[in-house]
Design an enzyme around this catalytic site. Structure first.
Site, PDB file in Angstrom:
ATOM      1  N   ARG A  55       0.802  -1.228   0.000  1.00 31.03           N
ATOM      2  CA  ARG A  55       0.000   0.000   0.000  1.00 31.03           C
ATOM      3  C   ARG A  55       0.833   1.276   0.000  1.00 31.03           C
ATOM      4  O   ARG A  55       0.582   2.193  -0.800  1.00 31.03           O
ATOM      5  CB  ARG A  55      -0.931   0.034   1.225  1.00 31.03           C
ATOM      6  CG  ARG A  55      -2.176  -0.789   1.065  1.00 31.03           C
ATOM      7  CD  ARG A  55      -2.525  -1.446   2.377  1.00 31.03           C
ATOM      8  NE  ARG A  55      -1.546  -2.479   2.663  1.00 31.03           N
ATOM      9  CZ  ARG A  55      -1.654  -3.731   2.222  1.00 31.03           C
ATOM     10  NH1 ARG A  55      -2.708  -4.085   1.574  1.00 31.03           N
ATOM     11  NH2 ARG A  55      -0.701  -4.619   2.462  1.00 31.03           N
ATOM     12  N   THR A  56       1.797   1.352   0.892  1.00 33.31           N
ATOM     13  CA  THR A  56       2.522   2.615   1.037  1.00 33.31           C
ATOM     14  C   THR A  56       3.304   2.910  -0.241  1.00 33.31           C
ATOM     15  O   THR A  56       3.260   4.017  -0.782  1.00 33.31           O
ATOM     16  CB  THR A  56       3.462   2.559   2.257  1.00 33.31           C
ATOM     17  OG1 THR A  56       2.726   2.050   3.371  1.00 33.31           O
ATOM     18  CG2 THR A  56       4.003   3.926   2.594  1.00 33.31           C
ATOM     19  N   LYS A  84      26.586  -3.686  -1.408  1.00 30.97           N
ATOM     20  CA  LYS A  84      28.061  -3.717  -1.486  1.00 30.97           C
ATOM     21  C   LYS A  84      28.684  -3.032  -0.277  1.00 30.97           C
ATOM     22  O   LYS A  84      29.880  -2.814  -0.238  1.00 30.97           O
ATOM     23  CB  LYS A  84      28.522  -2.999  -2.759  1.00 30.97           C
ATOM     24  CG  LYS A  84      28.009  -3.593  -4.047  1.00 30.97           C
ATOM     25  CD  LYS A  84      28.490  -2.742  -5.229  1.00 30.97           C
ATOM     26  CE  LYS A  84      27.479  -2.761  -6.354  1.00 30.97           C
ATOM     27  NZ  LYS A  84      27.656  -1.616  -7.250  1.00 30.97           N
ATOM     28  N   HIS A 133       4.983   5.605  11.471  1.00 31.59           N
ATOM     29  CA  HIS A 133       4.458   5.533  10.104  1.00 31.59           C
ATOM     30  C   HIS A 133       3.556   6.763   9.954  1.00 31.59           C
ATOM     31  O   HIS A 133       2.327   6.651   9.917  1.00 31.59           O
ATOM     32  CB  HIS A 133       3.682   4.223   9.942  1.00 31.59           C
ATOM     33  CG  HIS A 133       3.425   3.808   8.533  1.00 31.59           C
ATOM     34  ND1 HIS A 133       3.636   4.649   7.442  1.00 31.59           N
ATOM     35  CD2 HIS A 133       2.968   2.632   8.016  1.00 31.59           C
ATOM     36  CE1 HIS A 133       3.314   4.013   6.344  1.00 31.59           C
ATOM     37  NE2 HIS A 133       2.912   2.781   6.661  1.00 31.59           N
TER      38      HIS A 133
HETATM   39  N1   CP Z   1      -0.350  -0.054   5.764  1.00 34.11           N
HETATM   40  C1   CP Z   1       0.852  -0.308   5.245  1.00 34.11           C
HETATM   41  O1   CP Z   1       1.878   0.306   5.630  1.00 34.11           O
HETATM   42  O2   CP Z   1       0.853  -1.267   4.277  1.00 34.11           O
HETATM   43  P1   CP Z   1       2.121  -1.756   3.450  1.00 34.11           P
HETATM   44  O3   CP Z   1       3.063  -2.402   4.447  1.00 34.11           O
HETATM   45  O4   CP Z   1       1.612  -2.710   2.426  1.00 34.11           O
HETATM   46  O5   CP Z   1       2.766  -0.535   2.852  1.00 34.11           O
END
Ligand code: CP
Length: 311
Positions: A55-56, A84, A133
């Site tokens: 998603r992100t 590397k 996040h």
């Molecule tokens: N919600 C979220 O961060 O999903 P992803 O890990 O798929 O990006």
């Protein structure tokens, strides 16, 4: 917000949060009406994902494309010269020569701050290990406000791995700017919310079962038990199915409540819940597109908070 890094939700005051909400709403309407825009034409986003993401990553990349911009990308340490032995700092100092904005997900807490300190272009934290996040918290806020019309006065239940869940950490910090929210924090003892995330939270109860909170919740925010953060597989196996929501259980829930999940899910929401109109988690995914469009446009100086924009 021109040239700002987005590293932690702590950096936003309430006025800025409301401003981002308004810009996101504006872009949602524009994109739904026009399909795409030329707002970021000529701009390049470097998409650096050193940890898995669907998603992100896709929403940031789609946001850039739909706003007329371009991408350069790396997924996994093995696809860059970090394999590397190149440091994250040198990687960022290199990539900033090719791009106008960097979006980074990395397994280590604090890595986004290190990247931002090494960069002269804006760095957006797409998740730093068990840290934060922030863009997910912004889209979660957007979803709650759009669906419920407010955040104040709500009963918000957060369920699952509250210890490792960075989306929970960032959302709690964001919501601490708002009054009169009752939190129900539902987790096993081993996965309790770390106390640092309760600063500024006035009314909360720590609860051990999901059924207890169902009748009261206005927002039921489910999360995955994060296998990758456990020291032992045995410990994960013990806790992995501690909370599972199914359609039958929703009979005791309010008719106008909403169910959210940052996704991916494993077993914590049965698929029979998906057809319930209260299930908003795929709409939440779509909201990520509009919020990330707004953030890119703001840090690249193509939109301003509170500006009544006509593109
Ligand atoms: N919600 C979220 O961060 O999903 P992803 O890990 O798929 O990006």
């Amino acid at each position: 917000m021109l040239n700002q890094d987005i590293i932690s939700i702590d950096q936003f005051d309430r006025e800025t949060l409301e401003g981002i909400f308004e810009v996101s709403l504006f872009l949602e309407k524009e994109i739904k009406g026009r399909g795409s825009l030329d707002l970021l034409k000529g701009k390049v986003m470097a998409s650096l994902f050193f940890e898995p993401s669907t998603r992100t990553r896709f929403s940031f990349e789609s946001a850039m494309e739909k706003l007329g911009g371009n991408l350069v990308s790396a997924t996994g340490v093995n696809f860059s010269s970090m394999a590397k032995g190149e440091t994250l700092e040198d990687t960022i100092k290199t990539i900033e020569r090719y791009a106008d904005v960097i979006v980074i997900r990395h397994p280590e807490m604090g890595s986004a701050r290190i990247a931002a300190d090494s960069s002269n272009i804006p760095v957006l934290n797409a998740g730093d290990g068990p840290g934060e996040h922030p863009t997910q918290a912004l889209l979660d806020f957007y979803t709650i406000k759009k669906e419920m019309g407010k955040v104040e006065g709500l009963n918000i239940a957060m369920i699952g791995d509250l210890k490792h869940g960075r989306t929970i950490h960032s959302l709690l910090k964001l919501l601490s700017h708002y009054e009169n929210i009752n939190y129900y924090l539902v987790s096993p003892e081993e996965l309790k919310i770390p106390s640092e995330y309760l600063k500024g939270i006035k009314s909360y109860k720590e609860i051990k079962t999901l059924v207890e909170v169902l009748p009261d919740a206005d927002v039921l925010y489910m999360t995955r038990i994060q296998k990758e953060r456990f020291a032992s597989l045995k410990e994960y196996e013990k806790l992995k199915d501690c909370f599972v929501l199914n359609k039958k259980m929703l009979e005791s829930a309010k008719k106008d409540m909403i169910i959210m999940h940052p996704l991916p899910r494993v077993s914590e929401i049965a698929v029979d819940v998906d057809e319930d109109p209260r299930a908003k988690y795929f709409g939440q995914v779509e909201n990520g597109l509009y919020v990330r469009m707004a953030l890119l446009a703001l840090v690249l100086g193509k939109l301003k908070l509170k500006e009544k924009v006509v593109i």
